[in-house]
Write an enzyme that holds these catalytic residues in place. Structure first.
Site, mmCIF file in Angstrom:
data_model
loop_
_atom_site.group_PDB
_atom_site.id
_atom_site.type_symbol
_atom_site.label_atom_id
_atom_site.label_comp_id
_atom_site.label_asym_id
_atom_site.label_seq_id
_atom_site.Cartn_x
_atom_site.Cartn_y
_atom_site.Cartn_z
ATOM 1 C CB SER A 110 16.852 -2.993 7.631
ATOM 2 O OG SER A 110 17.473 -1.815 8.113
ATOM 3 C CE1 TYR A 149 12.837 -2.531 11.134
ATOM 4 C CE2 TYR A 149 14.998 -1.490 11.143
ATOM 5 C CZ TYR A 149 13.873 -1.906 10.457
ATOM 6 O OH TYR A 149 13.783 -1.700 9.096
ATOM 7 C CG ASN A 161 -0.229 -0.145 2.510
ATOM 8 O OD1 ASN A 161 0.152 -1.262 2.851
ATOM 9 N ND2 ASN A 161 -0.021 0.943 3.244
ATOM 10 C CB SER A 162 2.700 3.138 1.787
ATOM 11 O OG SER A 162 3.188 2.357 2.872
ATOM 12 N N GLY A 163 5.226 3.102 0.151
ATOM 13 C CA GLY A 163 6.673 2.976 0.216
ATOM 14 C C GLY A 163 7.254 1.971 -0.746
#
Length: 299
Positions: free
Chosen positions: A148, A173, A23-25
């Site tokens: 990441s 994270y 939906n994004s990014g």
């Protein structure tokens, strides 16, 4: 500057792809480019409203796109199972495990897992396992798991996987992103008929950077994150290139990670070095066993 771009994506007619967090990014740009090159793309989104908005944006950009929208909340294993049932055994060529959360205040998933470990790792572990029959039904299936650069700081704390004794947003994270790399490599070892690779975007402007500070009520940190996205970060479209490269380039190396070439920070994509802790076969095997136990999903 030369290098691989979205224009180098081959034609993908006849191939089916699922992109989580489309939906994004990064997920949105990944889904957009796959659709633009002819793949049948399913947007797997937690929010029906934001998912529909993304669906409409891609449809406007690619009027003849073969698109579908299905609900998926990776922080709820019941939702993951429901998504897999909806997919059934239709062949799946490309699974992009993209969705994630970053540096949130302490939260738990619907199943009681620490939110970052539960969403970023366990949710995708369960989804991949449940979709394995569909992947194996495709001629050359591929799983791309988005990690990441923060994985370099990560450590798998088997004595406190759910951060029950102590919690720090960035340590949690880092653990989840290291888990993404360990999962990628162990999947490549255990399921060699499915090409498993990882990708990371470098520093790309997405809504993740400001989400944690916003949830914690740190307005200054939120504004600083938004400013850094404007001044320092590369665009989400550029940040999605390593994911797209990992998803479509024919000669990727199973278990490898692809990211920006310039100091793993920005620029065009290629194979990148992963942290030493991601190379531990013993850690990967133990994490896999714990993940099967926690999710109830055995490959």
């Amino acid at each position: 500057m030369g290098g691989w771009t979205a224009a180098d994506i081959p034609r993908l007619q006849g191939r089916r792809a699922v992109v989580t967090g489309a939906n994004s990014g990064l997920g949105h740009h990944t889904a957009l480019q796959l659709a633009r090159r002819g793949a049948a793309v399913t947007l797997a989104c937690r929010s029906a409203e934001r998912g529909q908005a993304a669906f409409d944006r891609i449809r406007a950009a690619v009027p003849d796109a073969d698109l579908a929208l299905l609900p998926l909340d990776l922080a709820d294993l019941a939702s993951v199972r429901a998504f897999a049932r909806r997919w059934a055994d239709e062949p799946l060529d490309i699974l992009v495990n993209n969705a994630g959360v970053m540096a949130l205040p302490k939260r738990t998933t619907a199943d009681g897992f620490e939110m970052q470990f539960g969403t970023n790792h366990l949710g995708h572990f369960a989804l991949t396992g449940l979709l394995l029959p569909a992947l194996r039904a495709a001629p050359a299936p591929r799983v791309v798991t988005v990690t990441s650069g923060i994985a370099w700081t990560g450590r798998i704390r088997f004595d406190d996987l759910q951060s029950e004794r102590s919690y720090h947003p960035w340590l949690a994270y880092g653990q989840s992103k290291l888990a993404n790399l360990l999962f990628t490599k162990e999947l490549a070892r255990r399921v060699p008929d499915v090409t498993s690779v990882a990708a990371h975007p470098g520093y790309a402007s997405t809504n993740l950077q400001a989400a944690g500070p916003r949830m914690a009520g740190h307005r200054l940190r939120e504004r600083l994150a938004e400013l850094a996205n404007v001044v320092v970060a590369q665009s989400a479209a550029t940040g999605a290139l390593p994911t797209l490269y990992a998803a479509v380039v024919p000669d990727v190396t199973p278990g490898a990670c692809y990211g920006p070439r310039l100091l793993q920070y920005r620029g065009t994509p290629g194979k990148v070095v992963t942290p030493p802790q991601a190379a531990s076969i013993d850690t990967a095997r133990r994490l896999w066993q714990e993940s099967e136990k926690l999710t109830g999903i055995a490959y």
